[in-house]
Motif scaffolding. Sequence first.
Motif, PDB file in Angstrom:
ATOM      1  N   ILE B  47       0.850  -1.199   0.000  1.00 37.82           N
ATOM      2  CA  ILE B  47       0.000   0.000   0.000  1.00 37.82           C
ATOM      3  C   ILE B  47       0.882   1.244   0.000  1.00 37.82           C
ATOM      4  O   ILE B  47       0.673   2.167  -0.785  1.00 37.82           O
ATOM      5  CB  ILE B  47      -0.936  -0.014   1.226  1.00 37.82           C
ATOM      6  CG1 ILE B  47      -1.992  -1.102   1.044  1.00 37.82           C
ATOM      7  CG2 ILE B  47      -1.597   1.350   1.415  1.00 37.82           C
ATOM      8  CD1 ILE B  47      -2.815  -1.381   2.268  1.00 37.82           C
ATOM      9  N   LEU B  48       1.885   1.224   0.846  1.00 33.22           N
ATOM     10  CA  LEU B  48       2.801   2.357   0.896  1.00 33.22           C
ATOM     11  C   LEU B  48       3.472   2.579  -0.457  1.00 33.22           C
ATOM     12  O   LEU B  48       3.757   3.705  -0.844  1.00 33.22           O
ATOM     13  CB  LEU B  48       3.867   2.093   1.983  1.00 33.22           C
ATOM     14  CG  LEU B  48       5.053   3.044   2.032  1.00 33.22           C
ATOM     15  CD1 LEU B  48       4.583   4.471   2.300  1.00 33.22           C
ATOM     16  CD2 LEU B  48       6.038   2.611   3.101  1.00 33.22           C
ATOM     17  N   TYR B  49       3.695   1.499  -1.178  1.00 30.15           N
ATOM     18  CA  TYR B  49       4.446   1.567  -2.431  1.00 30.15           C
ATOM     19  C   TYR B  49       3.529   1.785  -3.635  1.00 30.15           C
ATOM     20  O   TYR B  49       3.968   1.767  -4.767  1.00 30.15           O
ATOM     21  CB  TYR B  49       5.245   0.275  -2.597  1.00 30.15           C
ATOM     22  CG  TYR B  49       6.309   0.316  -3.658  1.00 30.15           C
ATOM     23  CD1 TYR B  49       7.370   1.217  -3.561  1.00 30.15           C
ATOM     24  CD2 TYR B  49       6.255  -0.521  -4.750  1.00 30.15           C
ATOM     25  CE1 TYR B  49       8.344   1.261  -4.539  1.00 30.15           C
ATOM     26  CE2 TYR B  49       7.225  -0.497  -5.727  1.00 30.15           C
ATOM     27  CZ  TYR B  49       8.269   0.407  -5.619  1.00 30.15           C
ATOM     28  OH  TYR B  49       9.237   0.452  -6.584  1.00 30.15           O
ATOM     29  N   GLY B  50       2.254   1.931  -3.397  1.00 29.18           N
ATOM     30  CA  GLY B  50       1.345   2.226  -4.505  1.00 29.18           C
ATOM     31  C   GLY B  50       0.907   1.019  -5.315  1.00 29.18           C
ATOM     32  O   GLY B  50       0.264   1.162  -6.343  1.00 29.18           O
ATOM     33  N   LEU B  51       1.275  -0.197  -4.867  1.00 33.50           N
ATOM     34  CA  LEU B  51       0.857  -1.394  -5.603  1.00 33.50           C
ATOM     35  C   LEU B  51      -0.594  -1.747  -5.297  1.00 33.50           C
ATOM     36  O   LEU B  51      -1.329  -2.203  -6.160  1.00 33.50           O
ATOM     37  CB  LEU B  51       1.757  -2.576  -5.245  1.00 33.50           C
ATOM     38  CG  LEU B  51       3.028  -2.749  -6.058  1.00 33.50           C
ATOM     39  CD1 LEU B  51       3.928  -3.782  -5.419  1.00 33.50           C
ATOM     40  CD2 LEU B  51       2.707  -3.160  -7.494  1.00 33.50           C
ATOM     41  N   TYR B  52      -0.987  -1.570  -4.029  1.00 30.90           N
ATOM     42  CA  TYR B  52      -2.384  -1.759  -3.639  1.00 30.90           C
ATOM     43  C   TYR B  52      -2.932  -0.406  -3.225  1.00 30.90           C
ATOM     44  O   TYR B  52      -2.175   0.445  -2.755  1.00 30.90           O
ATOM     45  CB  TYR B  52      -2.509  -2.684  -2.427  1.00 30.90           C
ATOM     46  CG  TYR B  52      -2.077  -4.112  -2.628  1.00 30.90           C
ATOM     47  CD1 TYR B  52      -1.892  -4.647  -3.896  1.00 30.90           C
ATOM     48  CD2 TYR B  52      -1.872  -4.937  -1.522  1.00 30.90           C
ATOM     49  CE1 TYR B  52      -1.504  -5.968  -4.054  1.00 30.90           C
ATOM     50  CE2 TYR B  52      -1.488  -6.251  -1.676  1.00 30.90           C
ATOM     51  CZ  TYR B  52      -1.300  -6.759  -2.948  1.00 30.90           C
ATOM     52  OH  TYR B  52      -0.917  -8.062  -3.095  1.00 30.90           O
ATOM     53  N   SER B  53      -4.246  -0.242  -3.363  1.00 28.97           N
ATOM     54  CA  SER B  53      -4.820   0.956  -2.765  1.00 28.97           C
ATOM     55  C   SER B  53      -5.499   0.549  -1.463  1.00 28.97           C
ATOM     56  O   SER B  53      -6.129  -0.503  -1.374  1.00 28.97           O
ATOM     57  CB  SER B  53      -5.804   1.607  -3.727  1.00 28.97           C
ATOM     58  OG  SER B  53      -6.745   0.648  -4.148  1.00 28.97           O
ATOM     59  N   ALA B  54      -5.351   1.396  -0.444  1.00 27.34           N
ATOM     60  CA  ALA B  54      -5.901   1.075   0.864  1.00 27.34           C
ATOM     61  C   ALA B  54      -7.415   1.201   0.830  1.00 27.34           C
ATOM     62  O   ALA B  54      -7.963   2.032   0.104  1.00 27.34           O
ATOM     63  CB  ALA B  54      -5.322   2.002   1.918  1.00 27.34           C
ATOM     64  N   THR B  55      -8.081   0.317   1.599  1.00 29.24           N
ATOM     65  CA  THR B  55      -9.526   0.453   1.723  1.00 29.24           C
ATOM     66  C   THR B  55      -9.850   1.751   2.461  1.00 29.24           C
ATOM     67  O   THR B  55     -10.780   2.460   2.114  1.00 29.24           O
ATOM     68  CB  THR B  55     -10.096  -0.752   2.503  1.00 29.24           C
ATOM     69  OG1 THR B  55      -9.497  -1.941   1.994  1.00 29.24           O
ATOM     70  CG2 THR B  55     -11.592  -0.831   2.333  1.00 29.24           C
ATOM     71  N   GLU B  56      -9.048   2.028   3.482  1.00 26.78           N
ATOM     72  CA  GLU B  56      -9.184   3.271   4.241  1.00 26.78           C
ATOM     73  C   GLU B  56      -7.809   3.724   4.680  1.00 26.78           C
ATOM     74  O   GLU B  56      -6.885   2.932   4.745  1.00 26.78           O
ATOM     75  CB  GLU B  56     -10.019   3.030   5.515  1.00 26.78           C
ATOM     76  CG  GLU B  56     -11.510   3.211   5.340  1.00 26.78           C
ATOM     77  CD  GLU B  56     -12.237   2.591   6.529  1.00 26.78           C
ATOM     78  OE1 GLU B  56     -11.856   2.911   7.671  1.00 26.78           O
ATOM     79  OE2 GLU B  56     -13.150   1.776   6.311  1.00 26.78           O
ATOM     80  N   GLY B  57      -7.704   4.999   5.058  1.00 32.09           N
ATOM     81  CA  GLY B  57      -6.460   5.478   5.647  1.00 32.09           C
ATOM     82  C   GLY B  57      -5.660   6.365   4.718  1.00 32.09           C
ATOM     83  O   GLY B  57      -5.932   6.437   3.519  1.00 32.09           O
ATOM     84  N   ASP B  58      -4.651   7.035   5.276  1.00 30.49           N
ATOM     85  CA  ASP B  58      -3.862   8.002   4.531  1.00 30.49           C
ATOM     86  C   ASP B  58      -2.369   7.747   4.663  1.00 30.49           C
ATOM     87  O   ASP B  58      -1.908   7.225   5.668  1.00 30.49           O
ATOM     88  CB  ASP B  58      -4.126   9.421   5.046  1.00 30.49           C
ATOM     89  CG  ASP B  58      -5.528   9.879   4.692  1.00 30.49           C
ATOM     90  OD1 ASP B  58      -5.938   9.660   3.550  1.00 30.49           O
ATOM     91  OD2 ASP B  58      -6.199  10.426   5.589  1.00 30.49           O
ATOM     92  N   ILE B  59      -1.651   8.154   3.631  1.00 28.31           N
ATOM     93  CA  ILE B  59      -0.193   8.170   3.681  1.00 28.31           C
ATOM     94  C   ILE B  59       0.230   9.633   3.678  1.00 28.31           C
ATOM     95  O   ILE B  59      -0.182  10.390   2.794  1.00 28.31           O
ATOM     96  CB  ILE B  59       0.406   7.459   2.457  1.00 28.31           C
ATOM     97  CG1 ILE B  59      -0.075   6.002   2.420  1.00 28.31           C
ATOM     98  CG2 ILE B  59       1.922   7.537   2.471  1.00 28.31           C
ATOM     99  CD1 ILE B  59       0.222   5.301   1.102  1.00 28.31           C
ATOM    100  N   LEU B  60       1.028  10.027   4.667  1.00 28.27           N
ATOM    101  CA  LEU B  60       1.474  11.412   4.736  1.00 28.27           C
ATOM    102  C   LEU B  60       2.990  11.499   4.640  1.00 28.27           C
ATOM    103  O   LEU B  60       3.705  10.721   5.273  1.00 28.27           O
ATOM    104  CB  LEU B  60       1.044  12.062   6.057  1.00 28.27           C
ATOM    105  CG  LEU B  60      -0.444  12.367   6.249  1.00 28.27           C
ATOM    106  CD1 LEU B  60      -1.177  11.146   6.725  1.00 28.27           C
ATOM    107  CD2 LEU B  60      -0.609  13.519   7.222  1.00 28.27           C
ATOM    108  N   ILE B  61       3.471  12.438   3.819  1.00 29.88           N
ATOM    109  CA  ILE B  61       4.899  12.716   3.778  1.00 29.88           C
ATOM    110  C   ILE B  61       5.093  14.167   4.198  1.00 29.88           C
ATOM    111  O   ILE B  61       4.495  15.068   3.592  1.00 29.88           O
ATOM    112  CB  ILE B  61       5.477  12.457   2.378  1.00 29.88           C
ATOM    113  CG1 ILE B  61       5.427  10.947   2.098  1.00 29.88           C
ATOM    114  CG2 ILE B  61       6.910  12.968   2.283  1.00 29.88           C
ATOM    115  CD1 ILE B  61       5.976  10.555   0.760  1.00 29.88           C
TER     116      ILE B  61
END
Lengths: 422, 502
Positions: B47-61
């Motif tokens: 998910i972090l690597y963009g291969l899967y999309s998360a059902t819920e939640g956020d990635i923040l940089i």
Amino acid sequence: MTAATATAPRVLRSPAEIRRSRIIGIIYLMLAAFVLVVFAMGTEGDATFKLAATGDRFEIPDLVLSAAGLSYVAAAFLAFLGGIQLTRGFGKATNIILGLAMAVIAFTFLGWAAAGKSLSLVGMLQLTVVKSVPITFGALSGVMCERVAVINIGIEGMLLSGAFLGALIGSVAGPWMGILAGILVGGLLAFALAVLAIKYRVDQIIAGVVINIFALGITSYLTSSILVENSDTLNRVDIFRAWKVPLLGDIPFIGPIFFNHNFFVYGMYVLVAVIAFALFKTRWGLRSRAVGEHPKAADTLGINVFRFRYLNVILGGMIAGFGGAYFTVGSAGAFDENMSAGRGFIGLAAMIFGRWHPVGALGAALVFGFADSLQAKLAILQTPIPGEFLLMAPYIVTVIVVAGVVGRARPPAADGQPYVKE
Amino acid sequence: MELELKGITKRFPGVLANDRVNLEIKSGEILGLLGENGAGKTTLMNILYGLYSATEGDILIDGRVQDFQSPGDAIAAGIGMVHQHFMLVPVFSVAENVVLGVEPTRAAGILNMEEARRDVRQISAKYGLEVDPDAVIEDLPVGIQQRVEIIKVLFRQAEIIVFDEPTAVLTPQEVEEFFGIVRSLRDAGKGIIFITHKLDEIREVADRINVLRRGRIVGEADPKVVGKEELAELMVGRPVELVVAKEEANPGAPVLEVEDLVVLDDRNHPNVDGVSFTVHAGEIVGIAGVQGNGQTELVEALTGLRTALSGVVRLSGEVVTDDTPREIHRKSVAHVPEDRQRSGLVLTFTVAENLVLDSYYDEPFSRGVVMDWGRTRENARALVEEYDVRTPSIEVEVRNLSGGNQQKVIVAREFSRDVKFTVASQPTRGLDVGSIEYIHERIVKERDAGGAILIVSTELDEVMALSDRILVMYRGKIVAERRPDETDTTKLGLFMAGVTET
Ligand SMILES: Nc1ncnc2c1ncn2[C@@H]1O[C@H](COP(=O)(O)OP(=O)(O)O)[C@@H](O)[C@H]1O
Ligand SMILES: [Mg+2]
């Protein structure tokens, strides 16, 4: 304790390989016996091979050989090869030697067939190049598709459709438009294949067969319902004339064989070179091959697997459509039912024989083209071989080459497998 | 750079792989992510690597929400990943693999391979990752392949680098070397996420530890103070025995005798190169070695799946070198294959069908050409019960079972006959701790009942725990034989790397 030093791994011969090597050796001996009994004994007269075509700038004298003498020499040579193959083996050169042996047999056969007569070797090889054109385009189409791991059995149908529209549109709007129509219909059929294979993950063999059946059905129907009655207006296209390349075309022997043809043949040379360069020297090629070998790895590097597959399959279809147009615009001048006659499938065989490389595919297509021209020329020479057998020649060569001679070629690792994200 | 995962949830059909996971990592630290097989570590990183999309939640940089549609986006944001299964094109050169996707080109998209090679050499020199840019990947040992993966990530100028179970394929010495590389990357200012299920490793290299269990973060730990037992309990959710309980072996007569065996691999290299050994009744012999040193070919030759070039294999005195797999199988040999999904099971068959794959052709499961499904089901019900296979029903396709339960189906099928000799390859690869314990227990039980057992494993800890005698295989040869109590993993690791005593 001491650290191990790296050494190259030894390579041994597996039992299967030893067996194959022995079988090839025995085949050499059998062929030697065959050449001796059939070609050498009881054959009389000289075979005259013409090495120059009429109108060549340089004249070369004819090659006159005793047919029987040639056969004896060939038989001895084959027996010699068999002996070495059985004792020492040829190692890495096995396949090259095999090819050489085949060439010797083919030449001896020609000598036997032409005994007491005259055969234009240059004309025959020229015809070889001509006959290899649709096969090469089919093979290149296959290379384009399978390098991105999509198997395209539908090449035959794409050739046929290209031939049909080449004739129809070519008759109405001129040969260039005919070629364009062929390219477009090839691309369209390939797009259908791509959607089925890539998006819906239909079995790729079945999708290809469906395309072939569709193409055969619809072109046959349209031929009998439209073309036959209007053959003067809808099925008569101006064909491209041969054009001799300056300088290159004047090289003795080589010139007339390779450099005195029409637009399609030169298009074939250019396309082979362009695809070979593009596949192995450009960014597009590197990414395409990655998609065919390990699509997941390509995906994890941000390469759009699906886009590459769509693009290359459609380009492959366009190449097949172009090659199909050759049948009508480049050769016959009119469409005939099922006139591709399996050249698309032989193209796939050439692709495998050529190890998925454009140059290899061209080489393989020339071998098949030779079988094709052999059949055409021998029919004129009146040999004791029944005509039906001669007609089989290209297919027999295909079977022998694909089944036995090549050994195992390695296709792109993901060939035929749909890519599933997630 | 500061990366934050907030409330990441990922649902697969029927599985909640990640459940509201929160995670933070900064440049210049090594975050250890601990979790047993199936805990959801790889899913989270995908998910972090963009291969899967998360059902819920956020990635923040650095506080900004990211929207990764594909790995390309993640790479552009400075995230790099070394996958659990390497993502290298085997027929490409090192340089080609490194630049793939971000190729240096001249005009018209023509590759500039000189520049690629130069870049590879530069990164090699800077981080001490020695590799020949022109070598072809399939000719390289896995340890070097991993270096290529690391160079790949560095070439893309990643700031946060994820290593998904990177040590699984390495020898103990290579692991040490790898830790050195990881530390130097950290000191160069990279943020590292190190994923593993190995307790010692994470305590050695991580600056912080987060534990993932059944898709959830269940705790944090300081590697400097946390104990191994404590960490194991956190990971599994209950106290675990870290050793296999077994009595002293009581070896009897020789059952398997191998003499001077030579076996070729698919490319005709003698990958088993003059191997001789014996396995006695009532003992477990373990074969240790880095993957690809001939273990696969050896097992295939022993079970009749591959023809030996020369040498002799005897079972209870009878020569079986050229027997077919079925003939060998009928001589009371059980085989737990290396790759359970490819050669152990037919994934689209039911549990009941898979349980008779080896004996369907004969009484009692068929009469003549007709299958007796009643008997087959009876058999399945009994085995599922006895071997504790967790499945909704015996009519479920076996591909729907978890790895541990799939392996139990194989073990049930193979051990439920009268077995004299068992060969088990990677018997617990990719399984959760509960299943590992169970399978180890079964193997020991089989030994105690007088079976001769050969274990092949690349997990040194497993070989040490199970075996009564250990053979180390290196480049097709057995280079050492030891009892587990007279050696340790460091010494065995040296043998596995090809170091010999002089
Ligand atoms: N593509 C997928 N489809 C369905 N289930 C999946 C998929 N990938 C993983 N899973 C399931 O999600 C859970 C977590 O798997 P994974 O992330 O690979 O665990 P880990 O890496 O910690 O061993 C497992 O139960 C696994 O079976
Ligand atoms: Mg994982």
